[in-house]
Design an enzyme around this catalytic site. Sequence first.
Site, PDB file in Angstrom:
ATOM      1  N   ARG A 153      11.613  -7.387   4.905  1.00 28.72           N
ATOM      2  CA  ARG A 153      11.524  -5.941   4.731  1.00 28.72           C
ATOM      3  C   ARG A 153      12.478  -5.206   5.666  1.00 28.72           C
ATOM      4  O   ARG A 153      12.614  -5.541   6.833  1.00 28.72           O
ATOM      5  CB  ARG A 153      10.077  -5.478   4.992  1.00 28.72           C
ATOM      6  CG  ARG A 153       9.876  -3.992   4.795  1.00 28.72           C
ATOM      7  CD  ARG A 153       8.414  -3.636   4.677  1.00 28.72           C
ATOM      8  NE  ARG A 153       7.656  -3.841   5.903  1.00 28.72           N
ATOM      9  CZ  ARG A 153       6.365  -3.532   6.032  1.00 28.72           C
ATOM     10  NH1 ARG A 153       5.699  -3.045   5.003  1.00 28.72           N
ATOM     11  NH2 ARG A 153       5.737  -3.740   7.177  1.00 28.72           N
ATOM     12  N   ARG A 182      -0.568  -9.859  13.250  1.00 29.32           N
ATOM     13  CA  ARG A 182      -1.086  -8.741  12.451  1.00 29.32           C
ATOM     14  C   ARG A 182      -2.047  -9.243  11.377  1.00 29.32           C
ATOM     15  O   ARG A 182      -3.080  -8.609  11.118  1.00 29.32           O
ATOM     16  CB  ARG A 182       0.079  -7.984  11.791  1.00 29.32           C
ATOM     17  CG  ARG A 182       0.942  -7.219  12.776  1.00 29.32           C
ATOM     18  CD  ARG A 182       2.189  -6.685  12.107  1.00 29.32           C
ATOM     19  NE  ARG A 182       1.880  -5.657  11.109  1.00 29.32           N
ATOM     20  CZ  ARG A 182       2.726  -5.263  10.167  1.00 29.32           C
ATOM     21  NH1 ARG A 182       3.916  -5.827  10.070  1.00 29.32           N
ATOM     22  NH2 ARG A 182       2.378  -4.315   9.330  1.00 29.32           N
ATOM     23  N   LYS A 208       0.828  -1.214   0.000  1.00 30.17           N
ATOM     24  CA  LYS A 208       0.000   0.000   0.000  1.00 30.17           C
ATOM     25  C   LYS A 208       0.858   1.258   0.000  1.00 30.17           C
ATOM     26  O   LYS A 208       0.584   2.206  -0.745  1.00 30.17           O
ATOM     27  CB  LYS A 208      -0.925  -0.001   1.226  1.00 30.17           C
ATOM     28  CG  LYS A 208      -1.905  -1.164   1.280  1.00 30.17           C
ATOM     29  CD  LYS A 208      -2.877  -1.046   2.437  1.00 30.17           C
ATOM     30  CE  LYS A 208      -2.199  -1.156   3.799  1.00 30.17           C
ATOM     31  NZ  LYS A 208      -1.562  -2.465   4.016  1.00 30.17           N
ATOM     32  N   ARG A 232      11.891  -3.764  11.415  1.00 25.74           N
ATOM     33  CA  ARG A 232      10.891  -3.287  12.361  1.00 25.74           C
ATOM     34  C   ARG A 232      10.447  -4.386  13.324  1.00 25.74           C
ATOM     35  O   ARG A 232      10.358  -5.553  12.965  1.00 25.74           O
ATOM     36  CB  ARG A 232       9.662  -2.763  11.602  1.00 25.74           C
ATOM     37  CG  ARG A 232       9.866  -1.392  11.026  1.00 25.74           C
ATOM     38  CD  ARG A 232       8.783  -0.937  10.081  1.00 25.74           C
ATOM     39  NE  ARG A 232       7.483  -1.541  10.264  1.00 25.74           N
ATOM     40  CZ  ARG A 232       6.467  -1.320   9.422  1.00 25.74           C
ATOM     41  NH1 ARG A 232       6.620  -0.535   8.380  1.00 25.74           N
ATOM     42  NH2 ARG A 232       5.291  -1.885   9.631  1.00 25.74           N
ATOM     43  N   ARG A 276      -9.138   1.114   9.557  1.00 27.91           N
ATOM     44  CA  ARG A 276      -8.834  -0.309   9.717  1.00 27.91           C
ATOM     45  C   ARG A 276      -9.994  -1.080  10.328  1.00 27.91           C
ATOM     46  O   ARG A 276      -9.895  -2.293  10.505  1.00 27.91           O
ATOM     47  CB  ARG A 276      -7.573  -0.488  10.565  1.00 27.91           C
ATOM     48  CG  ARG A 276      -6.313  -0.031   9.842  1.00 27.91           C
ATOM     49  CD  ARG A 276      -5.067  -0.491  10.540  1.00 27.91           C
ATOM     50  NE  ARG A 276      -3.858  -0.112   9.816  1.00 27.91           N
ATOM     51  CZ  ARG A 276      -2.637  -0.456  10.171  1.00 27.91           C
ATOM     52  NH1 ARG A 276      -2.462  -1.200  11.256  1.00 27.91           N
ATOM     53  NH2 ARG A 276      -1.591  -0.070   9.463  1.00 27.91           N
TER      54      ARG A 276
END
Length: 206
Positions: free
Chosen positions: A122, A164, A13, A153, A88
């Site tokens: 990532r 998540r 996104k 992260r 969300r």
Amino acid sequence: MKLIFLGPPGAGKGTQALGVSSRLNVPHISTGNMLRAAVRNETPMGLAAKKFMDAGKLVPDEVLIEMVRERLSMVDCKPGYLLDGFPRTVEQAEALEQIASPDRVINIAVPDECLLDRLTGRRVCGKCSGTFHISKLTDPGVCPVCGWTLTHRDDDQPVTIRQRLKVYHEQTAPLIGYYEGKGKLRTVDGDCAPEEVLASILAALE
């Protein structure tokens, strides 16, 4: 034009939002980036949100809604906006309707099995906010854009990613039906090259 990007964690996104916002000349508003900046700067909101983000849980509605309300009131949002990471939940979507109702909602669909690989690989730059996958990096610890240190992260650890995704399917995926019912939803295949995804999104906006 007022836009929302939907999709699971790791769907791309943020990457696609940068390309689309520049073409439409509207600001890309990432609530995730706003929250991470608040955590990094140890603001009261950031400290309150950090415990939820580290556990892979959603930040409470009242925090996000007020943050989005304030951001959308700024002058650069008058021509429109591109929201990435908000809403969300259906409750947040209903709150947004009272602030600035979106014209179109793009859902970037990617299978769960592809997302785990994307997210565990990532790396993020703490200086320029660039996001990269280790498979594309010569040095996985150095930003290829600005030379700053890349980090993994906390919310991209495998256990947190699974949490998540569970939260996404339970709380965020219902937004697909919510916006479909309003006739605003367009779904594109996010499991392909970034330039192909961008072309699909631009076609869906025509």
